[in-house]
Design a protein around this motif. Structure first.
Motif, mmCIF file in Angstrom:
data_model
loop_
_atom_site.group_PDB
_atom_site.id
_atom_site.type_symbol
_atom_site.label_atom_id
_atom_site.label_comp_id
_atom_site.label_asym_id
_atom_site.label_seq_id
_atom_site.Cartn_x
_atom_site.Cartn_y
_atom_site.Cartn_z
ATOM 1 N N VAL A 455 0.888 -1.160 0.000
ATOM 2 C CA VAL A 455 0.000 0.000 0.000
ATOM 3 C C VAL A 455 0.930 1.215 0.000
ATOM 4 O O VAL A 455 1.256 1.793 1.038
ATOM 5 C CB VAL A 455 -0.930 0.015 1.222
ATOM 6 N N ALA A 456 1.387 1.585 -1.197
ATOM 7 C CA ALA A 456 2.446 2.587 -1.329
ATOM 8 C C ALA A 456 2.065 3.919 -0.712
ATOM 9 O O ALA A 456 2.897 4.585 -0.068
ATOM 10 C CB ALA A 456 2.795 2.756 -2.804
ATOM 11 N N GLU A 457 0.788 4.331 -0.876
ATOM 12 C CA GLU A 457 0.395 5.652 -0.387
ATOM 13 C C GLU A 457 0.415 5.740 1.130
ATOM 14 O O GLU A 457 0.424 6.834 1.702
ATOM 15 C CB GLU A 457 -0.994 6.023 -0.911
ATOM 16 N N MET A 458 0.426 4.571 1.809
ATOM 17 C CA MET A 458 0.498 4.556 3.267
ATOM 18 C C MET A 458 1.873 4.081 3.754
ATOM 19 O O MET A 458 2.078 3.851 4.941
ATOM 20 C CB MET A 458 -0.605 3.667 3.842
ATOM 21 N N SER A 459 2.787 3.889 2.795
ATOM 22 C CA SER A 459 4.164 3.469 3.097
ATOM 23 C C SER A 459 4.235 2.098 3.752
ATOM 24 O O SER A 459 5.107 1.839 4.593
ATOM 25 C CB SER A 459 4.857 4.515 4.003
ATOM 26 N N TYR A 460 3.327 1.207 3.367
ATOM 27 C CA TYR A 460 3.375 -0.174 3.820
ATOM 28 C C TYR A 460 3.824 -1.043 2.652
ATOM 29 O O TYR A 460 3.182 -1.047 1.592
ATOM 30 C CB TYR A 460 2.001 -0.659 4.290
ATOM 31 N N THR A 461 4.912 -1.801 2.825
ATOM 32 C CA THR A 461 5.386 -2.650 1.734
ATOM 33 C C THR A 461 5.783 -4.025 2.250
ATOM 34 O O THR A 461 6.107 -4.199 3.435
ATOM 35 C CB THR A 461 6.596 -2.034 1.003
ATOM 36 N N SER A 462 5.781 -4.975 1.332
ATOM 37 C CA SER A 462 6.164 -6.345 1.655
ATOM 38 C C SER A 462 7.665 -6.471 1.886
ATOM 39 O O SER A 462 8.139 -7.518 2.334
ATOM 40 C CB SER A 462 5.734 -7.277 0.519
ATOM 41 N N LYS A 463 8.419 -5.408 1.607
ATOM 42 C CA LYS A 463 9.863 -5.410 1.829
ATOM 43 C C LYS A 463 10.249 -4.706 3.127
ATOM 44 O O LYS A 463 11.435 -4.581 3.445
ATOM 45 C CB LYS A 463 10.583 -4.723 0.653
ATOM 46 N N ASP A 464 9.253 -4.239 3.881
ATOM 47 C CA ASP A 464 9.550 -3.515 5.121
ATOM 48 C C ASP A 464 10.345 -4.395 6.089
ATOM 49 O O ASP A 464 10.121 -5.603 6.185
ATOM 50 C CB ASP A 464 8.251 -3.061 5.797
ATOM 51 N N LYS A 465 11.265 -3.773 6.815
ATOM 52 C CA LYS A 465 12.081 -4.454 7.809
ATOM 53 C C LYS A 465 11.755 -3.894 9.192
ATOM 54 O O LYS A 465 11.532 -2.700 9.336
ATOM 55 C CB LYS A 465 13.571 -4.257 7.497
ATOM 56 N N PRO A 466 11.727 -4.708 10.233
ATOM 57 C CA PRO A 466 11.994 -6.151 10.194
ATOM 58 C C PRO A 466 10.804 -7.001 9.790
ATOM 59 O O PRO A 466 10.945 -8.201 9.621
ATOM 60 C CB PRO A 466 12.384 -6.445 11.653
ATOM 61 N N ASP A 509 4.655 -11.160 11.914
ATOM 62 C CA ASP A 509 5.655 -11.032 12.972
ATOM 63 C C ASP A 509 6.721 -12.117 12.826
ATOM 64 O O ASP A 509 6.747 -12.862 11.834
ATOM 65 C CB ASP A 509 4.997 -11.034 14.359
ATOM 66 N N ASP A 510 7.609 -12.233 13.790
ATOM 67 C CA ASP A 510 8.754 -13.139 13.690
ATOM 68 C C ASP A 510 8.340 -14.602 13.580
ATOM 69 O O ASP A 510 9.094 -15.420 13.048
ATOM 70 C CB ASP A 510 9.667 -12.970 14.912
ATOM 71 N N LEU A 511 7.161 -14.949 14.103
ATOM 72 C CA LEU A 511 6.709 -16.339 14.073
ATOM 73 C C LEU A 511 5.704 -16.602 12.959
ATOM 74 O O LEU A 511 5.047 -17.645 12.945
ATOM 75 C CB LEU A 511 6.103 -16.733 15.429
ATOM 76 N N GLY A 512 5.574 -15.641 12.041
ATOM 77 C CA GLY A 512 4.637 -15.846 10.947
ATOM 78 C C GLY A 512 3.191 -15.717 11.366
ATOM 79 O O GLY A 512 2.293 -16.284 10.746
ATOM 80 N N ARG A 513 2.948 -14.933 12.414
ATOM 81 C CA ARG A 513 1.591 -14.641 12.858
ATOM 82 C C ARG A 513 1.172 -13.284 12.293
ATOM 83 O O ARG A 513 2.009 -12.391 12.130
ATOM 84 C CB ARG A 513 1.506 -14.633 14.383
ATOM 85 N N LEU A 514 -0.115 -13.128 12.042
ATOM 86 C CA LEU A 514 -0.615 -11.892 11.450
ATOM 87 C C LEU A 514 -0.958 -10.890 12.541
ATOM 88 O O LEU A 514 -1.599 -11.233 13.540
ATOM 89 C CB LEU A 514 -1.854 -12.183 10.596
ATOM 90 N N VAL A 515 -0.550 -9.649 12.325
ATOM 91 C CA VAL A 515 -0.896 -8.536 13.210
ATOM 92 C C VAL A 515 -1.670 -7.519 12.380
ATOM 93 O O VAL A 515 -1.206 -7.105 11.317
ATOM 94 C CB VAL A 515 0.369 -7.887 13.798
ATOM 95 N N ILE A 516 -2.864 -7.149 12.827
ATOM 96 C CA ILE A 516 -3.669 -6.150 12.115
ATOM 97 C C ILE A 516 -3.234 -4.773 12.577
ATOM 98 O O ILE A 516 -3.270 -4.471 13.770
ATOM 99 C CB ILE A 516 -5.180 -6.340 12.387
ATOM 100 N N ILE A 517 -2.837 -3.921 11.629
ATOM 101 C CA ILE A 517 -2.267 -2.632 12.026
ATOM 102 C C ILE A 517 -3.004 -1.421 11.474
ATOM 103 O O ILE A 517 -2.816 -0.305 11.968
ATOM 104 C CB ILE A 517 -0.771 -2.537 11.642
#
Length: 662
Positions: A455-466, A509-517
């Motif tokens: 979601v580029a306009e909100m600065s959320y990407t699948s490449k975000d770290k961590p 997250d680190d364990l592959g759990r989904l967090v709604i943000i």
């Protein structure tokens, strides 16, 4: 147990789909780590919701199925039960009676009723005879009920007497409605009978339909997995509601997933000895799916009286082992217990806090039990809720970590949080057994796979770290087919590759759990599950002469809305002069409590007068003299509010006005 907890805390709960390609702008799809190579479809012995019922009959071994409390002179008695075999006969008879009323196979039966045994009997008759169930519910409003009945061309509707009156009074706008089946007593209500005659609607008693089915049995044509089980309407956007078309397979795949995960030790195992209390509306997919899971295992369902204020009394009487609820109710339980502890004060409160903190430390190690504190401090709390609660599940809206910890500590129960939508039969994710951490909604269900799209306009990407972030998109066996008679709305949600775009923003997250943000669209849920379209409310308030600009905010951990209001100085200053506040300048007036109180009360009254529902009206406001502008990055070049930036800018003020409410 300790070995299991240790493994759970360090093992991935979801994994990338093997062989999934790299696609720019999105992350790889993930599946539950217990089933990485395939998506679960059916549980053993059931490919439709009717076969699901048959499986439950066998599992129950003749045990209790549906229970309700008889009310005598306003006093609720003990639970009265009907067994699985007894209900099986009633289901077949009612379905046969509906066929005698000329409800055709794959015909639509509306449901407009509180939860009760007749609702479930009618629901199961739909599943056996391959009728399509279409729920109606008050919260959508009269206009939405009219729209649903007319769009589906509904002829038959199962209701209670009070709901029947609503439909009869609307009959002028419901040309297709011909037959109303009433599930409770109405013989004495001559006005209702006369009203039905006036508008040319046949009203018939539930028991009469059953008896007609006994005397004139008609063989059922059972559904296939791909047949439509329900059209469930959702108010997820502004405008008219959308009818999500869900098949038998959609529902049964969620049952298959929970059963599969239970066998793997990741989800609670349900047996015929378990008892579920039905209090969430059966009009919603969340409760329908929950009860279908209960039925598969032959467990019992007890209904609350219909008054949420008496729910705790019903729980104490029923003594359920499973409690599936929503944050609004779980928050109330938390508040009630904590208020009771605080009122005792002194040594009692100190001892409780000591015990609570000790168990909270234990949660970090995966423990929900304590040999001493459970017996001395927490057993009285459990006793007030029946004393047998072993599984608590929260869904429909986000719940705070504080309340999740409280439930684990106070009840020594397995507590789960799920995430789902109507469009996926509530089967998207669920936290796993042994995971006592909070703040996430677990990995994907075993019937579903999930990917995050940028979601580029909100600065959320699948490449975000961590942690990768993006819009949550889903695919799998639980995914709905389409929106009824609305191909354009379907195309907005399901893309050309078959992925459903939820509008929610998530993070792995680190364990592959989904967090709604976050939310992609300007639509969000309040804690009790109502969808809010903030722009609609802002447009109402901004029409008032005192308001120059408005930013409506809803926190999904809260049950109400708040607002940041920029008053119109040209109107505010003359008002101030007429109310002995003429010595204050504009900025000072925005900081004045009397001004704030006046504007809040004015907007609440104005909102009601302009059609805002109770949950759409703000409960508190913050006044600011600073305009939303391009220069301070709160407006787009087309002068639309940048909601995400406004939330960041006013987070401190939002927290303050929410704290004032509480």
């Amino acid at each position: 147990m300790d070995n299991y907890i240790k493994e759970e805390k360090t093992s991935l709960q979801s994994v990338e789909v093997p062989g999934a390609p790299e696609i720019p702008g999105e992350g790889k799809p993930r599946r539950n780590a217990s089933s990485p190579d395939k998506l679960i479809d059916f549980p053993p012995g059931a490919t439709t919701l009717y076969e699901n019922f048959l499986h439950g009959i066998i599992e129950s071994e003749g045990g209790n199925f549906l229970g309700h409390r008889q009310i005598n002179q306003g006093i609720a008695g003990p639970y009265v039960w009907e067994s699985y075999p007894e209900v099986q006969k009633r289901v077949a008879n009612f379905g046969s009676g509906l066929r005698k009323l000329e409800l055709d196979t794959k015909g639509i039966l509306g449901f407009f009723s509180e939860n009760n045994p007749q609702y479930v009997i009618g629901e199961l008759a739909c599943y056996q005879y391959n009728f399509i169930l279409v729920p109606l519910y008050d919260i959508l409003g009269i206009e939405a009920i009219e729209f649903i009945i007319n769009q589906t061309e509904m002829k038959y509707c199962l209701t209670t007497a009070n709901k029947a009156r609503i439909l009869l009074e609307m009959k002028e706008y419901l040309p297709t409605l011909k037959v109303i089946i009433i599930s409770d007593e109405f013989d004495h209500d001559q006005d209702l009978i006369e009203l039905a005659q006036e508008v040319n609607v046949k009203i018939i008693d539930f028991n009469t339909v059953e008896n007609d089915g006994i005397t004139n049995p008609i063989e059922a044509i059972n559904p296939k997995p791909e047949d439509i089980a329900t059209i469930s309407y959702t108010s997820g956007t502004t405008g008219k509601p959308k009818g999500a078309v869900l098949s038998h397979k959609n529902f049964v795949s969620v049952i298959g997933s929970t059963n599969f995960l239970a066998e793997k030790g990741k989800f609670p195992k349900i047996t015929k000895n378990d008892i579920h209390i039905s209090h969430l509306p059966l009009a919603h997919v969340f409760e329908r799916t929950n009860e279908s899971i209960i039925i598969y295992h032959g467990a019992s369902i007890g209904f609350y009286q219909g008054d949420i204020l008496k729910l705790l009394d019903d729980i104490a009487e029923l003594k359920p082992t499973i409690f599936v609820s929503v944050p609004r109710i779980l928050n109330r339980i938390y508040d009630k217990v904590m208020a009771s502890i605080k009122s005792k004060g002194g040594a009692s409160q100190l001892l409780f806090n000591t015990a609570y903190n000790a168990k909270k430390n234990g949660l970090q190690k995966g423990h929900v039990d304590h040999w001493m504190w459970d017996k001395t401090i927490f057993s009285p709390i459990r006793a007030k809720f029946g004393g047998r609660m072993k599984t608590i599940i929260s869904g429909s809206a986000p719940i705070s970590s504080e309340v999740m910890d409280f439930l684990r500590i106070s009840f020594s129960a397995d507590v789960y949080e799920g995430y789902g939508q109507t469009e996926n039969a509530s089967g998207l994710t669920a936290s796993q057994h042994g995971d006592t951490s909070s703040g996430h909604v677990g990995p994907p269900q075993a019937c579903t796979e999930i990917k995050l799209v940028d979601v580029a306009e909100m600065s959320y990407t699948s490449k975000d770290k961590p942690h990768p972030r993006g819009e949550i998109c889903v695919k799998g066996n639980a995914l709905f087919q389409y929106y009824y008679k609305s191909p354009e709305k379907t195309a907005e949600v399901i893309d050309k590759k078959g992925w459903c775009h939820t509008g929610d923003v998530g993070m792995w997250d680190d364990l592959g759990r989904l967090v709604i943000i976050d939310r992609v669209k300007n639509i969000f849920k309040l804690a009790q599950g109502e969808y809010i379209a903030p722009e609609k409310i802002e447009n109402v308030y901004q029409k008032h002469e005192l308001v120059a600009q408005a930013f409506i905010h809803g926190d999904s951990l809260q049950s109400s809305l708040v607002a940041i209001i920029v008053p119109d100085p040209e109107t505010l200053l003359p008002w101030a002069k007429n109310n002995n506040l003429g010595n204050y300048n504009y900025q000072e007036l925005c900081n004045n409590s009397q001004v704030k109180k006046h504007i809040l009360q004015t907007l609440q009254k104005y909102g009601r007068a302009n059609g805002l529902k109770g949950f759409e009206n703000v409960k508190n406001i913050h006044l600011t003299h600073e305009q939303f502008t391009l220069q301070n990055n709160l407006l787009t070049p087309t002068f639309k509010l940048k909601r995400h930036q406004a939330k960041i800018r006013y987070q401190k003020e939002i927290n303050e006005i929410y704290s004032e409410i509480s």
